[in-house]
Design an enzyme around this catalytic site. Sequence first.
Site, short mmCIF file in Angstrom:
data_model
loop_
_atom_site.label_atom_id
_atom_site.label_comp_id
_atom_site.label_asym_id
_atom_site.label_seq_id
_atom_site.Cartn_x
_atom_site.Cartn_y
_atom_site.Cartn_z
N ASP A 62 33.73 53.16 75.09
CA ASP A 62 34.78 53.59 76.02
C ASP A 62 34.19 54.29 77.23
OD1 ASP A 62 36.33 52.64 73.99
OD2 ASP A 62 37.52 54.45 73.71
N SER A 94 30.91 53.64 68.78
CA SER A 94 32.18 53.97 69.41
C SER A 94 33.03 54.85 68.50
CB SER A 94 32.95 52.69 69.75
OG SER A 94 34.21 52.99 70.29
N ASN A 139 30.44 63.52 72.83
CA ASN A 139 30.22 62.83 71.56
C ASN A 139 28.91 62.05 71.54
OD1 ASN A 139 32.01 63.26 69.52
ND2 ASN A 139 32.75 61.16 69.47
N LYS A 186 27.41 58.89 65.49
CA LYS A 186 26.73 58.07 66.50
C LYS A 186 25.22 58.24 66.40
CE LYS A 186 30.34 57.62 70.01
NZ LYS A 186 30.67 57.75 71.44
N ASP A 188 27.40 53.70 74.15
CA ASP A 188 28.79 54.06 73.89
C ASP A 188 29.66 52.91 74.41
OD1 ASP A 188 31.12 55.62 73.40
OD2 ASP A 188 31.12 56.22 75.50
#
Length: 402
Positions: A190, A276, A347, A321, A188
């Site tokens: 962030d 992302s 997520n 993702k 990932d």
Amino acid sequence: MNQSRTTLLITLTGRDRPGVTSRLFSTLARFPLSVADIEQVTIRGRLVLGVLVGCEAPPDLTAIYGAVTELAGDLGLEAEITTGSAERPSRAGSSRVGGRLHVTVLGSPLLPEGVAAVAGRIAANGANIDRITRLASDPVTCVELDVSGAEPVSLRNELAAVAVESGVDVAVQRAGLHRRAMRLIVMDVDSTLIRDEVIDLLAERAGCADEVAKVTESAMRGELDFAASLRERVALLAGLDAGILDEVRSALRLTPGARTLVRTLKRLGYKCGIVSGGFTAVIKPLADELGIDFVAANTLEVADGRLTGRVIEPIVDREGKTAALRRFAQAADVPLAQTVAVGDGANDLGMIGAAGLGVAFNAKPVVRDAADTAVNVPYLDTVLYLLGIPRDAVEAADQADE
């Protein structure tokens, strides 16, 4: 046929010096012995060298003891020899129930009570610690325990509770070729690869930070799914000069250890990917700078040099993702079982569950509970230790390139 044999455990301890191992084995070569196992540890210049040897016929213990103690005295060391008998292990029956596991323990600092809690829980499971190796000492202390006789799922669950109680990070993985075969890591972005949230940086420059934060909070409460919340937040950015994207890109702060992680994995032949819920215009230049092979992120629509407030479909959400992980693995010709996924939010749950090793990095509780292991120190390169790569090897490779 009786395959029992006499074994001798020879232990030398004291101040380390060059040539100890060579001289010990030269001494043992005078006797009809076979080497069964060797362990050597040096801590702050203090040596512990253990050699397990076997002998089919009854050994001349007096002669062996005399030769080893004479050598030890000459080297300024202490010697101990213990005898026993053991059945010759067969390959089929050599592993205990549950096989062998790697238990990685991290702390900053790593306190004695944390190690005691982990070791105690391993013993309570009827398992044994066969070997302990230090992988790192600064800024995080990391040790790896080779454990036999434990069932991995139950031990992982019990040690997860110990980790919370003791303030350490604990990972449990099967030993053997499985870990060595890892060849693709997907992260990932962030709050994982970087310390920032890209949407928040854009919102600050658009003057709508409070409104974006409210939508984010609504999504966290489960009132909106990710795709809906992203559309709503991006709508608040309508009219923002697209040049701000470059400004935000230059303001991004990498997580400590991110460069080291990617650089080291690339040296080892890994492929690296990032996924992302953020935006390609910001993420892709960073990926190019780091030498990352695969990128999946959302694309902001731009017209006449300004953001329109819309995201180009399809949106990279939880399912996106996971699909990206599978796509990257196929492109890299790597089975999913040989992939590592690292993330911090809900997520990321799909890809963490699909990967061969799922790592929750400073993650929310729901992600920590679902992942194979959790890391709660602020250094992304600690992921290397979960792959059995010691800090000393990383630093040596860096120095060789200088």
